[in-house]
Design an enzyme around this catalytic site. Structure first.
Site, PDB file in Angstrom:
ATOM      1  N   SER A  24      95.247  47.125  39.025  1.00  0.00           N
ATOM      2  CA  SER A  24      94.561  48.304  38.784  1.00  0.00           C
ATOM      3  C   SER A  24      94.818  49.385  40.001  1.00  0.00           C
ATOM      4  O   SER A  24      95.420  49.007  41.060  1.00  0.00           O
ATOM      5  CB  SER A  24      93.069  48.186  38.709  1.00  0.00           C
ATOM      6  OG  SER A  24      92.488  49.668  38.585  1.00  0.00           O
ATOM      7  N   SER A  25      94.610  50.392  39.674  1.00  0.00           N
ATOM      8  CA  SER A  25      94.737  51.790  40.687  1.00  0.00           C
ATOM      9  C   SER A  25      93.292  52.178  40.996  1.00  0.00           C
ATOM     10  O   SER A  25      93.167  53.119  41.819  1.00  0.00           O
ATOM     11  CB  SER A  25      95.477  52.915  40.117  1.00  0.00           C
ATOM     12  OG  SER A  25      96.790  52.226  39.823  1.00  0.00           O
ATOM     13  N   THR A  45      88.891  56.107  31.534  1.00  0.00           N
ATOM     14  CA  THR A  45      88.450  55.945  33.095  1.00  0.00           C
ATOM     15  C   THR A  45      87.457  57.038  33.240  1.00  0.00           C
ATOM     16  O   THR A  45      87.916  58.253  32.952  1.00  0.00           O
ATOM     17  CB  THR A  45      89.773  55.954  33.791  1.00  0.00           C
ATOM     18  OG1 THR A  45      90.622  54.883  33.470  1.00  0.00           O
ATOM     19  CG2 THR A  45      89.149  55.585  35.408  1.00  0.00           C
TER      20      THR A  45
END
Ligand code: GLU
Length: 598
Positions: free
Chosen positions: A475-476, A414
């Site tokens: 997701s975050s 990420t």
């Protein structure tokens, strides 16, 4: 005496050298002020690619795609075409904020038993290395469709133009930096289990030396195929075939050191992939409009819930420890709801209107005391009941799509980057391959790692985020854009799994409530409460005066080395810009502007 002098001299030289290294890794280049456009990312080489696109007349969307492509080569363990992500765009001409969902999808073969241990069907495979390193964890990648969707709506340059700088970079090669070498070292055993990964990222079975040259001609060739064939080349052509072959038959060494299960992804799964344009989640916080990513990410909803809760406190004028105490308690409550209600809106009817209502927040706020709950380490907040606050009882708005097209019709760990152009358009995008190094599996001959995003599903059943065919794991990721009442635009985001939400939230509070500029808001200590009892903090915050005062309020603060690696940009009403990346975390990031201020 001479010996003593020499020792002091040597110590001074070492200190200067260490400072020089810290600067080279980003300390000096982590903040930039000026006009004409700005880029902030985790790496100076990627940021430069974006600045070059802006200088050549590209807009923020063009530059964002070019930086994403560059990061896919430079930061391959965090992101790339083998993964997915979310983009939030502020389009100045219309004042609109739109989001594009390029999240990976589960193949049609996915089900709640997908990570069961074949030798022991009563239990799931251990998380690492088994559950993250296999074919079944791989979701259908979304990055390339996200690029195409963003460019088709807002871009001015072709994919071929935007991939060209990285094709050159990948062929020429870049110097291995300390973060890349360390991440390879940490993943060495996992990478060594796959022939294609060992070949690309290990040197005789070892992590590459810092300062050595890393090239990726296979990725350059893959980018060329995408440049020529567009989205189809990825989702239906030879790349698609190679992905399916890799997922179904992971290229392991003979007798790999851990069990590697196969996935069931097919060409039909890839061909059916859509990047979806969705409405953002927006909340009004003290007159600021805070825009975030809607479902399947919780990265817009959970921060919005926290903001709604803390709006009831005059944080700016409170004792600073008391203020952070209320923020921590609000995080706790919002995370309880996140776990109970949020999942892919195409599959789950999420009571979004209720969760985001100010009235619901007021009811939940009444649960917050002036001190931490008793026995805080064992305390878990319970989810609330947002249903009475659903004004509209018809099926949830969360499933609403503004636009969707299949890749057929498209003829198509990420990292966060933030881009602004001279016209005031802003792009905030977070993308990932999930774990650092993703699944650990490079597609042989194509030079990119496949994600392990399907480990973001909850294996409880029933659960709003349980694996289902075609579903997107919750997701975050929280690319965020804030419009201030005076016309200032602020955009930011971070990696860090479930801590992304609290990172974005602490940055927002530091910007809006405590009036810090973006660079200081990013550098400030992080405070992360995720309904876990204890609260994680970094930068030795637990030893600070405010940290100690929070402990005196009953909070259980636990220090960790670092949380997240944010970037952000501010455009002030006069058009000037401040771009900022981390000065220290993850080795420091890089911010640049097109026209630096004197
Ligand atoms: N897979 C995570 C998510 O979508 C992101 C992983 C990370 O930031 O480390 O929430």
């Amino acid at each position: 005496m001479l010996r003593k002098l020499l020792t002091i001299l040597l110590a001074c030289c070492l200190l200067l050298a260490a400072q020089g290294t810290a600067m080279a890794q980003g300390g000096a280049g982590a903040t930039a002020r000026g006009t004409g456009g700005a880029v902030a990312s985790v790496d100076a080489r990627a940021t430069q690619v974006g600045i070059d696109v802006l200088k050549a007349g590209g807009n923020a969307v063009d530059a964002a795609v070019a930086v994403m492509a560059a990061l896919g080569f430079i930061e391959p363990y965090s992101c790339g075409i083998g993964g997915g992500g979310f983009m939030v765009i502020y389009w100045k001409a219309t004042g609109e904020v739109i989001t594009i969902d390029g999240r990976e999808t589960a193949p049609l073969s996915a089900n709640v038993d997908m990570f069961k241990d074949p030798d022991n069907p009563g239990s799931n495979l251990p998380f690492a290395p088994n559950r993250i390193s296999n074919g079944a964890a791989v979701g259908v990648p979304g990055t390339v469709a996200l690029w195409a969707r963003a460019l088709e709506r807002y871009g001015t340059k072709s994919l071929a133009e935007l991939l060209a700088p990285t094709i050159e970079l990948a062929e020429r090669g870049i110097e291995v930096d300390a973060v890349f070498a360390a991440q390879t070292e940490q993943n060495k055993a996992r990478f060594a289990a796959f022939t294609s990964t060992a070949e690309l990222y290990l040197v005789n079975g070892e992590a590459p030396a810092v300062g050595s040259i890393h090239q990726n001609p296979d990725l350059a060739r893959t980018y060329r195929l995408i440049a020529e064939g567009g989205v189809r080349a990825f989702y239906q052509g030879e790349i698609a075939k190679a992905i399916v072959e890799t997922v179904q038959n992971p290229p392991t060494v003979p007798n790999p050191p851990f069990r590697v299960i196969s996935g069931g992804m097919t060409l039909a799964d890839l061909s059916a992939y859509d990047a979806i344009v969705r409405r953002p989640v927006v909340t009004d916080y003290r007159g600021y409009k805070v825009y975030g990513m809607g479902l399947p990410s919780s990265g817009g909803i959970t921060p919005a819930q926290i903001l709604n809760l803390i709006e009831g406190y005059d944080l700016k004028n409170l004792d600073r420890a008391q203020a952070w105490h209320y923020v921590i308690e609000a995080m706790r409550l919002a995370y309880a709801d996140r776990g109970a209600f949020l999942g892919d809106p195409e599959y789950v009817d999420v009571p979004l209107a209720g969760l985001l209502s100010k009235e619901y927040a007021a009811e939940r706020r009444a649960l917050i005391g002036d001190r931490a709950p008793e026995n805080v380490a064992d305390f878990r907040a319970k989810a609330g009941d947002p249903l009475p606050f659903q004004k509209d009882t018809s099926p949830s708005r969360t499933a609403e799509r503004i636009e969707m097209a299949s890749s057929d019709a498209l003829g198509g760990s990420t990292t966060h980057l933030t881009v602004a152009d001279k016209d005031g358009n802003v792009v905030s995008v977070t993308f990932t391959i999930e774990s650092i190094g993703g699944s650990g599996i490079v597609v042989p001959g194509y030079g990119f790692l496949l994600n392990n995003e399907l480990t973001d599903f909850d294996l409880a059943d029933p659960h709003p985020n349980s694996p289902e065919p075609g579903k997107r794991p919750r997701s975050s990721m929280a690319p965020t854009i804030v419009l201030a009442p005076d016309g200032t635009v602020m955009a930011f985001g971070s990696p860090g799994g479930a801590t992304i939400i609290t990172t974005v939230l602490t940055i927002a509070v530091n910007l809006i409530d405590f009036g810090l500029p973006m660079d200081e808001a990013i550098a400030a200590p992080r405070i992360s409460q995720r309904n876990t009892g204890f609260t994680q903090v970094d930068s030795k915050f637990e030893e600070s005066e405010i940290g100690k005062a929070l402990i005196a309020l009953g909070q259980d603060l636990r220090g960790t080395a670092e949380i997240g690696a944010a970037t952000g940009i501010v455009i002030y009403p006069d058009g000037s810009m401040l771009a900022a990346a981390e000065p220290v975390r993850r080795g420091g990031g890089s911010a640049m502007v097109v026209q630096p201020a004197n």
